[in-house]
Scaffold this motif. Sequence first.
Motif: not given
Length: 357
Positions: A59, A61, A102, A331, A333
Motif C-alpha cells: 500500500r 497511503y 507501515n 487514511r 489507501n
Amino acid sequence: MVKSEGVFLANFFLKKCRFEWQILSLFSFFFGVGSSDVLAQVEEDSAYYTTFQEKLTTRIYTSRKFTSFLIKDKVANQDYRFDPNSTLNLGLGLTYQGLTLNLAYGFSFLNPEIGKGSSKYMDLQTHIYPKNWVMDVFLQFYKGYHLAEKGLGASNPELYYQLPEMRVRKVGANVQYLFNGDQISLRAAFLQSEWQKKSAGSFLAGMEVYGGGASNSEGILPDDLVSPGRNFNEFRFFQFGPNAGYVHTLVIKKHFFITGSASTNLNLAYNSIQYPDQKSHSWGVNSNLFLRGYVGYNSEKWSINTNYVHNSVKLLGVEDFNNRFNTGNYRINFIYRFTVGPKLKPYLDYLDLKRYL
C-alpha cells in the motif's frame, strides 16, 4: 506537579523519534496485528469474503492522527476546541500472513506553516481485527495545542490562540466480540488483506477503559474570556464499562463497498478539575461513542479506499464545565497485491507468526 513515568517516557521518544512507524510497527507486532490467524483458526465463509493468505498486500497511503479536546463553559455558554498541529503523513506498507507493517513520515511539503504553532507527540493507535474480534489500543502523549477557531482568545483576529506548553495524555483500550465473523470482515475494509464479496452485518459487544487528562500551568482557557478564579490548569479522568454496537458492509456489484460501524457504552466514570487554589471532582455514569467508516473499491489485485476511525470519550461534568476527548485517524489507501515468487517467499515466511507458536 510530578510528572508520571508515562509522560517521562513520552518526552524521551518525542525527542528521539519523528517517524511514526518506528514505534507503531513494533507496538502493532507485539499487541497482535499479526495474530489474527492465530486467534481464529476456523476458515472464513468464502461465499462472503476471501482471504489473500498467500499474497503480499502492498500500500501507498496518506494519514493523519489527532487527539482534540473540547470544553463547554456552561456559565459563559462558550465552546472551546483545542487541537494539536499534527502532521499529514505519506507512507508505505505491506501485509503478509496476518502481519502488517507501515512506514510513514510527515513531509514538509504536505504540512505548510499556517500559524498554529508546533506540537510534539507520540500517538500510538493500533486497530486490530482478528476474525471474531475488534480491538483498539490508544497510547497518546501530546505537547502543544491551539484553539481551532481563529481569533478566539488571540490578540489578533487573524491569529490562533496557542498553548505551546499544554500537555495532553490519553490511554485506553476497547475490546469487542464480533458475533458474525464468519460473514463480515473488518480486515477487508481496514487492512485490505481480504475481499468482502457479499453484504453482511454483525452485532458487537465488549468492554472499554480510558484514562488521562490535560494540564497547562498558566491555565487552560484564555484569561480574557473567563472570570478570575474559574480558569483551571488541569483535569484528569478515568472510566470503564461495557459497550455494544453494530457493523455492516454494503457490497455493490461485488467490488464497491461501504462499511459503517457504531458503538456506545455505559461507563463508571471519575473526573477532576484542578484550580490554582482548589480541586473539584465528580463520580457518575456516562457514555461514549465509537464510529468507523470505510468506503472504496476492492478486487483480486488492487484496491482504493478511504477509512476513518473516530473515538469520542465524554467526561463527567464538574461544576461549570463539560469536557470531551475526540481521537481520530483517517487514511486514503492505494493497494496492490501480488503472488509471492519462490525466491521471495522463504524470506517472507519468517513473518508468519504461526511458525513460532
